[in-house]
Design an enzyme around this catalytic site. Structure first.
Site, mmCIF file in Angstrom:
data_model
loop_
_atom_site.group_PDB
_atom_site.id
_atom_site.type_symbol
_atom_site.label_atom_id
_atom_site.label_comp_id
_atom_site.label_asym_id
_atom_site.label_seq_id
_atom_site.Cartn_x
_atom_site.Cartn_y
_atom_site.Cartn_z
ATOM 1 N N GLN A 96 -31.670 9.101 -45.061
ATOM 2 C CA GLN A 96 -32.646 8.342 -45.114
ATOM 3 C C GLN A 96 -33.215 7.613 -43.696
ATOM 4 O O GLN A 96 -34.499 7.494 -43.293
ATOM 5 C CB GLN A 96 -32.897 6.976 -45.902
ATOM 6 N N HIS B 145 -35.583 17.657 -45.374
ATOM 7 C CA HIS B 145 -36.779 17.319 -45.894
ATOM 8 C C HIS B 145 -37.013 15.968 -45.831
ATOM 9 O O HIS B 145 -38.103 15.557 -46.737
ATOM 10 C CB HIS B 145 -36.755 18.012 -47.348
ATOM 11 N N GLY C 8 -28.633 17.298 -47.429
ATOM 12 C CA GLY C 8 -27.652 15.964 -47.280
ATOM 13 C C GLY C 8 -26.619 16.004 -48.225
ATOM 14 O O GLY C 8 -25.578 15.477 -47.740
ATOM 15 N N CYS D 236 -33.367 11.036 -58.620
ATOM 16 C CA CYS D 236 -32.348 11.318 -59.433
ATOM 17 C C CYS D 236 -32.009 10.526 -60.597
ATOM 18 O O CYS D 236 -31.641 10.967 -61.743
ATOM 19 C CB CYS D 236 -31.067 11.516 -58.474
ATOM 20 N N THR E 150 -24.250 33.640 -43.110
ATOM 21 C CA THR E 150 -25.294 33.928 -42.149
ATOM 22 C C THR E 150 -26.412 33.074 -42.327
ATOM 23 O O THR E 150 -26.752 32.468 -43.493
ATOM 24 C CB THR E 150 -26.105 35.430 -42.607
ATOM 25 N N ASN F 220 -31.685 4.424 -49.829
ATOM 26 C CA ASN F 220 -32.874 5.364 -50.431
ATOM 27 C C ASN F 220 -33.478 4.637 -51.314
ATOM 28 O O ASN F 220 -34.885 5.000 -51.314
ATOM 29 C CB ASN F 220 -32.606 6.694 -50.674
HETATM 30 C C1 LIG Z 1 -31.862 12.584 -50.207
HETATM 31 C C2 LIG Z 1 -30.648 11.976 -49.973
HETATM 32 C C3 LIG Z 1 -29.564 12.710 -50.094
HETATM 33 C C4 LIG Z 1 -29.641 14.281 -50.596
HETATM 34 O O1 LIG Z 1 -30.035 15.005 -49.803
HETATM 35 P P1 LIG Z 1 -30.592 16.548 -49.976
HETATM 36 O O2 LIG Z 1 -30.901 16.934 -48.715
HETATM 37 O O3 LIG Z 1 -31.768 16.162 -51.125
HETATM 38 O O4 LIG Z 1 -29.257 17.073 -50.678
HETATM 39 C C5 LIG Z 1 -28.515 12.245 -49.756
HETATM 40 N N1 LIG Z 1 -28.290 10.845 -49.454
HETATM 41 C C6 LIG Z 1 -29.480 10.217 -49.323
HETATM 42 C C7 LIG Z 1 -29.369 8.521 -48.902
HETATM 43 C C8 LIG Z 1 -30.708 10.511 -49.799
HETATM 44 O O5 LIG Z 1 -31.883 9.855 -49.562
#
Ligand SMILES: *Cc1c(COP(=O)(O)O)cnc(C)c1O
Length: 394
Positions: A180, A202, A72, A326, A238, A152
């Site tokens: 999200q 994830h 993300g 975070c 790759t 989030n």
């Molecule tokens: C988790 C999240 C991200 C970051 O995604 P990653 O795959 O962990 O880099 C960005 N934006 C939102 C809204 C998120 O919840």
């Protein structure tokens, strides 16, 4: 209860067993480079195509518009920086909101240093942007609107169809951070006039470190990584074939079961909200009551520190969060909770519980009991609460 209760699905989700199973061959016998001509490479290519098609179908778009990234954050960085560079001859003004993820906000900070001007839209007490303020903020030199599909921390869902319609009418690009929302609620990029969309594996029971950026056909964005011609020359290197195969499986599972899961999780969410409101005094639900992600519960408890609450919940085997992963670790209160108007002390006393279809009502009952007990204990140690009680008695 001796097992762990996982209520932090907005931070990350458990990798589904079927996802792990889909990845394993690509760590072992299927190690071919997808760019190779021979059949060993073709197996990798096939897995990638299948994942790309599943993602495209889930968004009502075409596989040629899906670009795999390392998650993300990378998708958000790419979308904003490349769009800013590509359209700077038209203008240097970007509109976003005060409650975006740091992957957006910190990228905006970077662009600001490079001479772009950023407007941060306010949100109301429920965390929803004001469409009139959005319209009024669009100028001749506005090139991009980036508004998240769902938050989030507090789970509030933004009116992305209306935002997209406004962006299209005013000829401004629209990017949405759907990390999200994707895989949890339906999104149609065509119907919502979305030009770019970020998502991550994830957050939907897929692997970490893999995601994608949807880029509408016709957008001339520069490549994110320069090098080979992978991802139609826009993201060299790759490909992470095992992770892409895992992401594809996670997407298929999420969309096959979306209605059923959303119904189940929404019912659990509302049960949890109701029970906390009934059993714990001086609490406040953060985020919109109905326009919210099926899995999100976020409360502020007056007179307590969220960090202490988390540590004590952990001792009872409960994984939760105060704000986003975070922000914990820093003492600044969450920018999202401040933007919805919470005073600092209430923003500090917040708890986020995010569910998945794997949770049970038994776990929720145990969690409410634990929160109730810990909140009472922490309040008993709080001089602020003592003062408050004295005042209540008169
Ligand atoms: C988790 C999240 C991200 C970051 O995604 P990653 O795959 O962990 O880099 C960005 N934006 C939102 C809204 C998120 O919840």
């Amino acid at each position: 209860m001796d097992h762990r209760i996982y209520l932090d699905n907005a931070a990350t989700t458990r990798t589904d067993a079927k996802v792990v199973e889909a990845m394993i061959p690509f760590f072992g016998e299927c190690y071919g480079n997808p760019s190779s001509i021979y059949s060993l490479g073709a197996a990798s290519k096939k897995a990638m195509n299948s994942a790309r098609e599943a993602i495209a179908e889930s968004l009502n778009t075409t596989p040629q518009e899906i670009y795999f990234t390392a998650g993300g954050s990378e998708s958000d960085n790419w979308a904003l920086i490349a769009a800013a560079e590509a359209y700077e001859s038209k203008g240097r003004h970007i509109i976003t909101s005060k409650i975006e993820h740091h992957a957006i906000l910190h990228t905006c900070d970077y662009l600001k240093k490079r001479g772009f001007e950023i407007t941060y839209l306010d949100v109301d007490a429920d965390g929803v942007i004001d469409l009139e303020q959005l319209k009024a903020s669009i100028r001749k030199d506005t090139i991009l609107i980036s508004i998240m599909a769902a938050n989030n921390e507090i789970g509030t869902i933004q009116p992305i169809a209306q935002i997209g319609a406004i962006a299209k009418e005013r000829d401004v690009l629209f990017h949405t951070d759907a990390v999200q929302a994707y895989g949890h609620i339906p999104i149609d990029v065509k119907a919502c006039h979305i030009d770019m969309l970020s998502a991550s594996g994830h957050k939907l029971h897929g692997p970490k470190g893999i995601g994608f950026l949807y880029i509408r056909q016709g957008l001339k964005l520069r490549s994110f990584i320069h090098g080979g011609s992978q991802e139609r020359k826009r993201r060299a290197g790759t490909e992470n074939v095992p992770a892409i195969a895992g992401l594809g499986t996670a997407v298929k599972l999420a969309f096959e079961n979306m209605d059923e899961n959303a119904k189940k999780i929404t019912a659990m969410r509302d049960y949890l909200i109701e029970k906390i409101e009934k059993e714990i005094p001086y609490c406040k639900l953060n985020g919109h009551r109905t326009e919210r992600l099926p899995n999100n519960v976020n409360f502020s408890f007056t007179f307590i520190e969220g960090e202490s609450l988390l540590i004590m919940l952990d001792m009872k085997g409960i994984c939760a969060s105060s704000g986003s992963a975070c922000t914990s670790g820093s003492l600044d209160p969450s920018h999202v909770l401040l933007a919805i108007g919470l005073p600092h002390e209430q923003a500090h006393g917040s708890l986020r519980l995010t569910l998945s279809e794997e949770n049970t009502y038994e776990e929720l009952d145990y969690t409410v009991e634990a929160v109730k007990e810990i909140v009472a204990k922490l309040r008993n140690m709080s001089p602020l609460y003592e003062d408050f009680c004295k005042k209540q008695k008169g």
